[in-house]
Design an enzyme around this catalytic site. Structure first.
Site, PDB file in Angstrom:
ATOM      1  N   GLU A   1       0.847  -1.381   0.013  1.00  0.00           N
ATOM      2  CA  GLU A   1      -0.067  -0.133   0.021  1.00  0.00           C
ATOM      3  C   GLU A   1       0.860   1.163  -0.072  1.00  0.00           C
ATOM      4  O   GLU A   1       1.633   1.618   0.946  1.00  0.00           O
ATOM      5  CB  GLU A   1      -0.861   0.133   1.261  1.00  0.00           C
ATOM      6  CG  GLU A   1      -1.946   1.176   1.258  1.00  0.00           C
ATOM      7  CD  GLU A   1      -3.112   0.925   0.497  1.00  0.00           C
ATOM      8  OE1 GLU A   1      -4.034   1.559   0.587  1.00  0.00           O
ATOM      9  OE2 GLU A   1      -3.083  -0.440   0.075  1.00  0.00           O
TER      10      GLU A   1
ATOM     11  N   CYS B   1      -2.047   8.612   3.249  1.00  0.00           N
ATOM     12  CA  CYS B   1      -2.104   8.514   1.740  1.00  0.00           C
ATOM     13  C   CYS B   1      -3.034   8.906   1.119  1.00  0.00           C
ATOM     14  O   CYS B   1      -3.335   9.168  -0.076  1.00  0.00           O
ATOM     15  CB  CYS B   1      -1.744   7.029   1.820  1.00  0.00           C
ATOM     16  SG  CYS B   1      -2.705   5.708   2.507  1.00  0.00           S
TER      17      CYS B   1
END
Length: 469
Positions: free
Chosen positions: A229, A263
């Site tokens: 990720e 993020c």
């Protein structure tokens, strides 16, 4: 064992140290956990359930100590409380849903009708988790808890930037001997992370694209799966018919919340020209209303920049944008209060697609705002990125929003809100482009990716001889 100094992000002082685990010690720990994993797996889900429930209680008992250590790591108290709650919530979630994921299946082959089959699931013996500095506990738990309940042993290495919380958390794990046998946290720098990848059977990494690429290459050499990720440059599209008040509220929360150090934070907004001026003015006003908590950690909304190196990235992006003619409406400077690095909510307009602030992940409380004249233009601009993590669409109908969302090259799209993937961890999604690799860490795949499928095939008639082929 060598040590690494720890820096307090609120005042910039070096005020402690963490152990830097050498490769030999990591190898020894991996061997220890591998030996214990067989019993952890064979005793079944009920045994693992009881151990995770016991750990849940230990986290609650030690919650304040873990929160204070996380606060020292990140300079944020409110978000640290959320982080301590995250593993508790994940344990509750997975204890309810794990049996369905773990269950095998059975049937008859359609291609070979005389063959019955049964499927059983085998966990990877040892999983490595490397978590980032922005949410070191929450993102570690997101991977570690389903892996443990799947029957894996797990070693977690958080970023060396934020590892003080490991000490009180390790005490909570040690209080549950059955769990302690198969679950440990280690600390260390990039070399420790590389050593960990060399010891495990599957690796989960959350962090930058540059480091994620190194993890992927190292994992590929060893033929082990890597679940990555990575970064994002998340766009928002605001149509002419959208509820502007709602859009401004959601986009400001996403772009500036957690000081933009997430993020899934929105970093680019594309707004229909008919409402562009109104939207921009409202967003600047909303940004100006957000306060730093540099004096009182319990007052104001924005904490410090956790990692000193990120301040340099933000400054570089803003300097480049200004030099190319961008307009900074508010914020726009790295400030120093009490020795720490701080950045007020920053709104930038009059940008071009070749600016660093449009191409690279800024990872701070900074968002660009650009007008568009057609949906095709907005979609093309939003997709003009190496990243594909998530996005947001604001429109006056679900049909219009879904039509736009279907064209975005991202894994998750929030409709009439922003960054919903941060909370809806039960909804599967993949990361597109450079934003990630491997199965979804959300929803059933969040556990299923740690389970290999073994097929047992039963021939129901006498076996065919070589002459019958």
């Amino acid at each position: 064992m060598n040590t690494i100094p720890t820096r307090n992000p609120r005042d910039g002082r070096v005020d402690g140290e963490i152990d830097n685990w050498p490769a030999t010690a990591i190898g020894e720990l991996a061997g220890e956990l591998r030996r214990a994993q067989g019993e952890w797996r064979s005793k079944g889900f009920s045994h693992r359930r009881q151990a995770l429930l016991a750990w849940r209680g230990e986290i609650e008992r030690r919650g304040e100590a873990i929160t204070e250590a996380l606060t020292a790591d990140t300079g944020r108290r409110l978000i640290s409380r959320f982080e301590v709650q995250k593993p508790i919530n994940l344990i509750d979630y997975w204890l309810e849903r794990a049996p369905a994921v773990l269950a095998g299946e059975a049937g008859q082959s359609d291609m070979a009708p005389t063959v019955d089959w049964r499927q059983v699931k085998a966990p990877y013996p040892l999983v490595g988790v490397i978590s980032p500095w922005n949410f070191p506990l929450a993102l570690a738990a997101l991977d570690a808890i389903p892996a443990l309940l799947a029957g894996c042993a797990v070693i977690v290495k958080p970023s060396e930037v934020t590892s003080r919380f490991v000490a009180p958390l390790a005490e909570s794990i040690a209080a549950v001997p059955e769990l302690h046998a198969v679950f440990r946290f280690i600390t260390g720098d990039g070399a420790a992370g590389a050593a960990l990848v060399d010891e495990v059977d599957a690796v989960c990494f959350t962090g930058s694209v540059a480091t994620g690429r190194k993890v992927a290459v190292q994992a590929a050499r060893r033929f082990i799966p890597a679940f990555l990720e990575l970064g994002g440059k998340d766009p928002a599209i605001v149509t002419a018919g959208a509820d502007l008040e709602n859009a401004v509220r959601a986009i400001a929360r996403s772009a500036f919340g957690a000081t933009g150090q997430a993020c899934q934070s929105l970093e680019r907004a594309y707004v229909a020209r008919a409402v562009y001026d109104d939207f921009l003015a409202a967003l600047v006003a909303a940004a100006a209303d957000i306060q730093l908590n540099d004096g009182d950690i319990d007052a104001g909304e924005l904490g410090p920049l956790i990692f000193a190196g990120q301040a340099a990235t933000i400054r570089r992006h803003l300097d480049d944008a200004r030099s190319r003619g961008a307009r900074v409406h508010c914020g726009g400077e790295i400030e120093h209060h009490g020795g720490g690095d701080w950045c007020r909510p920053t709104v930038v307009s009059e940008v071009s697609g070749d600016m660093l602030i449009m191409r690279e992940e800024t990872f701070g409380p900074v968002i660009t705002v650009s007008p568009y004249d057609s949906t095709d233009e907005a979609v093309a601009a939003a997709n003009d990125s190496d990243y594909g993590l998530s996005a947001a669409v604001f429109a006056d109908s679900r049909e219009e929003a879904e039509a736009i969302a279907a064209r975005l090259e991202v894994g998750g799209v929030s409709i009439n809100d922003a960054s919903l993937t941060a909370g809806a961890n039960d909804v599967e999604k993949n990361s597109f482009r450079f934003s990630g690799l491997g199965g979804s860490r959300m929803g059933p795949s969040g556990m299923g990716r740690f389970l290999r499928k073994r097929a047992l095939l039963y021939q129901t008639v006498p076996a065919t001889s070589i002459h019958g082929l």
